[in-house]
Design a protein around this motif. Structure first.
Motif, mmCIF file in Angstrom:
data_model
loop_
_atom_site.group_PDB
_atom_site.id
_atom_site.type_symbol
_atom_site.label_atom_id
_atom_site.label_comp_id
_atom_site.label_asym_id
_atom_site.label_seq_id
_atom_site.Cartn_x
_atom_site.Cartn_y
_atom_site.Cartn_z
ATOM 1 N N ALA A 43 8.103 13.108 -9.425
ATOM 2 C CA ALA A 43 7.392 12.297 -8.428
ATOM 3 C C ALA A 43 6.018 11.890 -8.959
ATOM 4 C CB ALA A 43 7.255 13.085 -7.126
ATOM 5 N N ASP A 44 5.352 12.792 -9.692
ATOM 6 C CA ASP A 44 4.033 12.454 -10.280
ATOM 7 C C ASP A 44 4.175 11.315 -11.286
ATOM 8 O OD1 ASP A 44 2.859 14.529 -8.854
ATOM 9 O OD2 ASP A 44 3.078 15.974 -10.495
ATOM 10 N N ILE A 45 5.253 11.371 -12.077
ATOM 11 C CA ILE A 45 5.449 10.324 -13.097
ATOM 12 C C ILE A 45 5.696 8.972 -12.418
ATOM 13 C CG2 ILE A 45 6.981 9.549 -14.974
ATOM 14 C CD1 ILE A 45 7.273 12.526 -15.731
ATOM 15 N N LYS A 46 6.461 9.035 -11.329
ATOM 16 C CA LYS A 46 6.701 7.801 -10.569
ATOM 17 C C LYS A 46 5.368 7.235 -10.048
ATOM 18 C CE LYS A 46 10.316 6.281 -7.493
ATOM 19 N NZ LYS A 46 11.358 6.636 -6.554
ATOM 20 N N ASN A 47 4.527 8.141 -9.562
ATOM 21 C CA ASN A 47 3.192 7.758 -9.077
ATOM 22 C C ASN A 47 2.342 7.145 -10.176
ATOM 23 O OD1 ASN A 47 2.619 8.083 -6.467
ATOM 24 N ND2 ASN A 47 2.037 10.248 -6.605
ATOM 25 N N LEU A 48 2.435 7.768 -11.358
ATOM 26 C CA LEU A 48 1.660 7.290 -12.511
ATOM 27 C C LEU A 48 2.057 5.847 -12.851
ATOM 28 C CD1 LEU A 48 -0.284 8.031 -14.944
ATOM 29 C CD2 LEU A 48 1.809 8.509 -16.209
ATOM 30 N N CYS A 49 3.362 5.593 -12.852
ATOM 31 C CA CYS A 49 3.850 4.248 -13.176
ATOM 32 C C CYS A 49 3.362 3.245 -12.130
ATOM 33 C CB CYS A 49 5.372 4.232 -13.259
ATOM 34 S SG CYS A 49 5.984 5.217 -14.627
ATOM 35 N N ARG A 50 3.366 3.691 -10.884
ATOM 36 C CA ARG A 50 2.913 2.815 -9.806
ATOM 37 C C ARG A 50 1.428 2.501 -9.984
ATOM 38 N NH1 ARG A 50 1.060 3.318 -4.654
ATOM 39 N NH2 ARG A 50 1.746 1.613 -3.312
ATOM 40 N N GLU A 51 0.660 3.548 -10.329
ATOM 41 C CA GLU A 51 -0.784 3.357 -10.517
ATOM 42 C C GLU A 51 -1.051 2.421 -11.705
ATOM 43 O OE1 GLU A 51 -3.194 4.237 -8.548
ATOM 44 O OE2 GLU A 51 -4.769 3.490 -9.896
ATOM 45 N N ALA A 52 -0.268 2.577 -12.787
ATOM 46 C CA ALA A 52 -0.438 1.692 -13.953
ATOM 47 C C ALA A 52 -0.149 0.248 -13.552
ATOM 48 C CB ALA A 52 0.497 2.133 -15.079
ATOM 49 N N ALA A 53 0.898 0.058 -12.748
ATOM 50 C CA ALA A 53 1.247 -1.302 -12.299
ATOM 51 C C ALA A 53 0.137 -1.875 -11.419
ATOM 52 C CB ALA A 53 2.569 -1.271 -11.543
ATOM 53 N N LEU A 54 -0.394 -1.038 -10.529
ATOM 54 C CA LEU A 54 -1.478 -1.503 -9.649
ATOM 55 C C LEU A 54 -2.718 -1.858 -10.462
ATOM 56 C CD1 LEU A 54 -1.251 0.924 -6.584
ATOM 57 C CD2 LEU A 54 -0.960 -1.557 -6.576
ATOM 58 N N THR A 55 -2.977 -1.042 -11.510
ATOM 59 C CA THR A 55 -4.130 -1.314 -12.370
ATOM 60 C C THR A 55 -3.966 -2.686 -13.027
ATOM 61 O OG1 THR A 55 -4.224 1.044 -12.806
ATOM 62 C CG2 THR A 55 -5.551 -0.338 -14.236
ATOM 63 N N ALA A 56 -2.748 -2.950 -13.498
ATOM 64 C CA ALA A 56 -2.491 -4.255 -14.136
ATOM 65 C C ALA A 56 -2.712 -5.393 -13.137
ATOM 66 C CB ALA A 56 -1.067 -4.285 -14.680
ATOM 67 N N VAL A 57 -2.237 -5.195 -11.917
ATOM 68 C CA VAL A 57 -2.390 -6.242 -10.896
ATOM 69 C C VAL A 57 -3.877 -6.444 -10.571
ATOM 70 C CG1 VAL A 57 -1.880 -6.873 -8.492
ATOM 71 C CG2 VAL A 57 -0.102 -5.837 -9.900
ATOM 72 N N ARG A 58 -4.585 -5.314 -10.434
ATOM 73 C CA ARG A 58 -6.021 -5.399 -10.117
ATOM 74 C C ARG A 58 -6.756 -6.177 -11.202
ATOM 75 N NH1 ARG A 58 -6.452 0.247 -9.715
ATOM 76 N NH2 ARG A 58 -5.302 0.730 -7.829
ATOM 77 N N GLU A 59 -6.463 -5.834 -12.457
ATOM 78 C CA GLU A 59 -7.148 -6.509 -13.566
ATOM 79 C C GLU A 59 -6.823 -7.997 -13.594
ATOM 80 O OE1 GLU A 59 -6.588 -4.699 -17.369
ATOM 81 O OE2 GLU A 59 -7.709 -2.905 -16.812
ATOM 82 N N SER A 60 -5.551 -8.290 -13.385
ATOM 83 C CA SER A 60 -5.147 -9.704 -13.440
ATOM 84 C C SER A 60 -5.753 -10.515 -12.310
ATOM 85 C CB SER A 60 -3.634 -9.832 -13.350
ATOM 86 O OG SER A 60 -3.076 -9.368 -14.515
ATOM 87 N N SER A 61 -5.953 -9.856 -11.172
ATOM 88 C CA SER A 61 -6.451 -10.608 -10.013
ATOM 89 C C SER A 61 -7.981 -10.673 -9.985
ATOM 90 C CB SER A 61 -5.937 -9.987 -8.712
ATOM 91 O OG SER A 61 -6.459 -8.689 -8.592
ATOM 92 N N ALA A 62 -8.626 -10.066 -11.002
ATOM 93 C CA ALA A 62 -10.094 -10.006 -10.999
ATOM 94 C C ALA A 62 -10.713 -11.408 -10.967
ATOM 95 C CB ALA A 62 -10.588 -9.229 -12.213
ATOM 96 N N GLY A 63 -10.077 -12.360 -11.618
ATOM 97 C CA GLY A 63 -10.615 -13.728 -11.636
ATOM 98 C C GLY A 63 -10.314 -14.508 -10.370
ATOM 99 N N GLY A 64 -9.704 -13.843 -9.384
ATOM 100 C CA GLY A 64 -9.401 -14.509 -8.120
ATOM 101 C C GLY A 64 -8.002 -15.103 -8.073
ATOM 102 N N LYS A 65 -7.319 -15.116 -9.241
ATOM 103 C CA LYS A 65 -5.958 -15.687 -9.277
ATOM 104 C C LYS A 65 -4.980 -14.623 -9.763
ATOM 105 C CE LYS A 65 -6.809 -19.727 -11.394
ATOM 106 N NZ LYS A 65 -6.455 -20.800 -12.295
ATOM 107 N N LEU A 66 -3.752 -14.727 -9.324
ATOM 108 C CA LEU A 66 -2.734 -13.784 -9.781
ATOM 109 C C LEU A 66 -1.523 -14.573 -10.258
ATOM 110 C CD1 LEU A 66 -2.552 -10.714 -9.938
ATOM 111 C CD2 LEU A 66 -1.496 -10.711 -7.693
#
Ligand code: ATP
Length: 321
Positions: free
Chosen positions: A276-299
């Motif tokens: 379950a922790d590993i699943k969480n880690l993958c989710r957090e990595a995906a969210l991090t990628a989304v956060r970074e990509s959306s930093a410029g206001g666009k996704l």
């Protein structure tokens, strides 16, 4: 009729290959759950008694529930599941009724797996100081009677037509197709009809029901439930080792858009992580990628991708539970 019931899907079927690692555990589960349910006559022929009950124990988040679902999916049998929270009721006799009814339904719809999650909350140890509540004592007595095969028969005592929605009913062969059926009352009347029909034909196969309990605290269980003929097959589900962690990571990563992920490296950095922790880690990595990509206001969905760097960042936020 079973097909009709199976549509009340609120659990998804799970395939064995969606579970990473745990090869020995999978084999043991296949042996103790699938063989008796699918090949009872072969076991009888070899004078081998079929398992009636299995206890899965081990740390939280390490796949106990998912393993049971996978077994039910691969056997195409009825899957009934109850947790402590679903059983406890403030009304006298209600908890026992819910348990008895679960056994009755499992027998009527056999072959079936009847799964009790967090079984320690239902059948905890009796103490000399009377630590166990009266309702727990009665639940334990009901479970023992049912497992010994002397619970109420379908045509006696319990009014099966009473609507009750505490149980999840799934025939995982159809699970995952997304067919959701409405009303619990409709399902109950379907079940009732099938039970009467089966009674009439006197073909209830009492032996093709396997009771499975899952717990993080096997030490808290009353010994009576662990005796031969009850939950007498005990299977330890360990936390994933390095091979298991890499395998879980591969499964999770395959569901995401990724580039240059070093599974060996992440596997080594996730010591003590549960599945379950590993699943969480993958989710957090995906969210991090989304956060970074959306930093410029666009996704932009086309360029969105998870890389090793996102996993390294996520490892700072997600710790082993
Ligand atoms: P608990 O004791 O807290 O009820 P559990 O041992 O029953 O936990 P599950 O509920 O089966 O654990 O797993 C929790 C989540 O972690 C699920 O989403 C499951 O898919 C995932 N998971 C855990 N271990 C594995 C594994 N080996 N492979 C794939 N997924 C896993």
């Amino acid at each position: 009729l079973k097909k009709g019931l199976s549509c009340n899907v609120d659990l998804k079927g799970v395939l064995w290959n969606e579970i990473g690692g745990l090869d020995d555990v999978k084999a043991e589960i296949q042996q103790s759950i699938e063989w008796p349910l699918l090949h009872p006559e072969s076991l009888r022929r070899m004078d081998l008694s079929a398992t009636k009950g299995v206890l899965l124990y081990g740390p939280p988040g390490c796949c106990k529930t998912t393993l049971v679902r996978a077994a039910a999916t691969s056997c195409h049998v009825t899957f009934l599941s109850l947790s402590g929270a679903q059983v406890y009721s403030p009304y006298v006799g209600e908890s026992e009724r819910i348990i008895s009814e679960a056994f009755q339904k499992a027998r009527a719809l056999s072959p079936a797996i009847l799964f009790f999650d967090e079984i320690d909350s239902l059948v905890g140890k009796r103490t000399s100081s009377g630590g166990q509540s009266r309702v727990q004592e009665r639940i334990l007595a009901t479970m023992l009677n049912e497992m010994d095969g002397i619970g109420t028969r379908l045509d006696q005592k319990t009014d099966v037509s009473r609507p009750q929605s505490n149980m999840k009913e799934v025939t995982p062969s159809c699970a995952g197709k997304g067919e959701v059926q409405g009303q619990a009352s409709h399902i109950d009347s379907t079940i009732q009809h099938q039970m009467h029909e089966k009674n009439r034909l006197s073909d209830i196969d009492m032996s093709r029901v396997i009771v499975i309990g899952a717990t993080n605290r096997p030490d808290m269980l009353d010994h009576a439930i662990l005796r031969p003929g009850r939950l007498d097959r005990h299977i330890y589900v360990p936390p994933p080792d390095i091979k298991g962690r890499k395998s879980i990571l591969k499964i999770q990563v395959s569901k995401m858009a990724t580039r240059d992920i070093d599974i060996d490296c992440i596997g080594a950095l996730t010591e003590c992580f549960s599945g379950a922790d590993i699943k969480n880690l993958c989710r957090e990595a995906a969210l991090t990628a989304v956060r970074e990509s959306s930093a410029g206001g666009k996704l932009d969905a086309d360029t969105l991708v998870v890389t090793q760097h996102h996993f390294i960042k996520a490892l700072k936020a997600v710790k082993p539970s």
